[in-house]
Design a protein around this motif. Structure first.
Motif, PDB file in Angstrom:
ATOM      1  N   ARG A   1      41.189 -27.616 -46.403  1.00 46.90           N
ATOM      2  CA  ARG A   1      42.325 -28.246 -47.082  1.00 46.90           C
ATOM      3  C   ARG A   1      43.008 -27.295 -48.055  1.00 46.90           C
ATOM      4  O   ARG A   1      43.769 -27.721 -48.919  1.00 46.90           O
TER       5      ARG A   1
ATOM      6  N   GLU B   1      33.598 -37.684 -48.182  1.00 46.55           N
ATOM      7  CA  GLU B   1      33.346 -38.536 -47.018  1.00 46.55           C
ATOM      8  C   GLU B   1      32.942 -37.700 -45.808  1.00 46.55           C
ATOM      9  O   GLU B   1      32.014 -38.053 -45.072  1.00 46.55           O
TER      10      GLU B   1
ATOM     11  N   GLU C   1      38.049 -37.508 -52.219  1.00 49.38           N
ATOM     12  CA  GLU C   1      37.320 -38.551 -51.491  1.00 49.38           C
ATOM     13  C   GLU C   1      37.170 -38.182 -50.020  1.00 49.38           C
ATOM     14  O   GLU C   1      36.121 -38.427 -49.415  1.00 49.38           O
ATOM     15  N   GLU C   2      38.206 -37.585 -49.439  1.00 48.64           N
ATOM     16  CA  GLU C   2      38.126 -37.142 -48.043  1.00 48.64           C
ATOM     17  C   GLU C   2      37.020 -36.102 -47.875  1.00 48.64           C
ATOM     18  O   GLU C   2      36.233 -36.153 -46.921  1.00 48.64           O
TER      19      GLU C   2
ATOM     20  N   PRO D   1      44.518 -34.078 -55.746  1.00 50.66           N
ATOM     21  CA  PRO D   1      44.605 -35.532 -55.610  1.00 50.66           C
ATOM     22  C   PRO D   1      43.235 -36.169 -55.390  1.00 50.66           C
ATOM     23  O   PRO D   1      42.382 -35.607 -54.695  1.00 50.66           O
ATOM     24  N   ARG D   2      43.041 -37.323 -55.969  1.00 54.09           N
ATOM     25  CA  ARG D   2      41.774 -38.038 -55.802  1.00 54.09           C
ATOM     26  C   ARG D   2      41.502 -38.314 -54.328  1.00 54.09           C
ATOM     27  O   ARG D   2      40.356 -38.234 -53.877  1.00 54.09           O
ATOM     28  N   SER D   3      42.540 -38.634 -53.577  1.00 55.60           N
ATOM     29  CA  SER D   3      42.354 -38.935 -52.156  1.00 55.60           C
ATOM     30  C   SER D   3      41.778 -37.737 -51.410  1.00 55.60           C
ATOM     31  O   SER D   3      40.960 -37.897 -50.492  1.00 55.60           O
ATOM     32  N   THR D   4      42.171 -36.527 -51.806  1.00 51.06           N
ATOM     33  CA  THR D   4      41.643 -35.319 -51.166  1.00 51.06           C
ATOM     34  C   THR D   4      40.160 -35.145 -51.476  1.00 51.06           C
ATOM     35  O   THR D   4      39.361 -34.805 -50.596  1.00 51.06           O
TER      36      THR D   4
END
Length: 240
Positions: free
Chosen positions: A215, A75, A71-72, A66-69
């Motif tokens: 993750r 970050e 980005e996390e 996932p893109r959100s992963t």
């Protein structure tokens, strides 16, 4: 769900406050002292396991990340140390010291095809802007021997004999397919910076690897594509 707690003990007015951090995993109220002890995990042990659990993976499953992963992970990794803190950019209008190109799907496929084509058809036309290693004959011992031994170990693991030139080339070509990873992060650095900033890139890459491991994601760091920087630039020019 997890939270951080800190415990501090002062034995004299001259002591410096040094918190002891522990990772507490939120769970139903324990019914015994044994269960209570199991609900607390030493954060040092967690960090140790993440660092020891990181491997250089050379075969990836085709599972979407996932893109959100992603980005996390980036970050978190941006908090890696750097000389004079020059890589921290609060104002995005200022040029950062490095860029991260995140490739997946069709864009990754375009880059992979371009890199592999250059590797197979015109390797002599390309060269890295710097030397990662000196020529093997100039590399001091025991480092030259270790490098050769690692090559033998990889060949044996893949079932490739030293005399199997075609097999060795095919294995080397896997570098330019990113070992079939579903996501590739390509990190660049301003060419005006020096070796100290390259160390900073190393901290950043290690942080990415550890954050990914936390993750459940495997990683491998690669230097091989630096030889084909112009190919990468051309393949990504239309959307960079």
């Amino acid at each position: 769900m997890a939270s951080f707690t800190s415990e501090t003990t002062l034995t004299s007015p001259d002591d410096v406050i040094t918190p002891e951090f522990r990772l507490v995993v939120n769970s139903p109220t324990p019914t015994s002292s044994v269960e209570a002890s199991k609900s607390e995990v030493d954060i040092a042990a967690v960090a140790d396991e993440l660092m020891k659990g990181r491997i250089s993976c050379r075969y990836f499953l085709p599972r979407e990340v996932p893109r959100s992963t992603i980005e996390e992970i980036i970050e978190v990794a941006r908090f890696a140390p750097s000389g004079n803190n020059i890589h921290v950019v609060e104002d995005q209008s200022r040029r950062p010291w490095h860029k991260v190109y995140c490739l997946s799907g069709d864009k990754l496929a375009v880059v992979k095809e371009a890199l592999l084509t250059a590797f197979v058809n015109e390797p002599e036309k390309h060269a890295s802007q710097y030397e990662y290693y000196p020529p093997l004959e100039l590399m001091p011992q025991p480092y030259a021997e270790r490098r050769q031994e690692f090559g033998r170990m990889v060949g044996q693991a893949l079932g490739i004999e030293r005399s199997d030139r075609e097999g060795r080339l095919k294995a080397a070509g896997s570098n330019y397919q990113f070992y079939n990873a579903p996501v590739a992060l390509v990190v660049t650095i301003h060419k005006g910076l020096r070796q100290g900033s390259w160390l900073d890139v190393g901290y950043f890459l290690q942080s990415i690897s550890i954050a990914a491991c936390a993750r459940g994601l495997a990683t491998v760091t690669q230097e091989s594509i630096t030889r084909y920087q112009s190919v990468f630039e051309e393949a990504t020019a239309y959307w960079r």
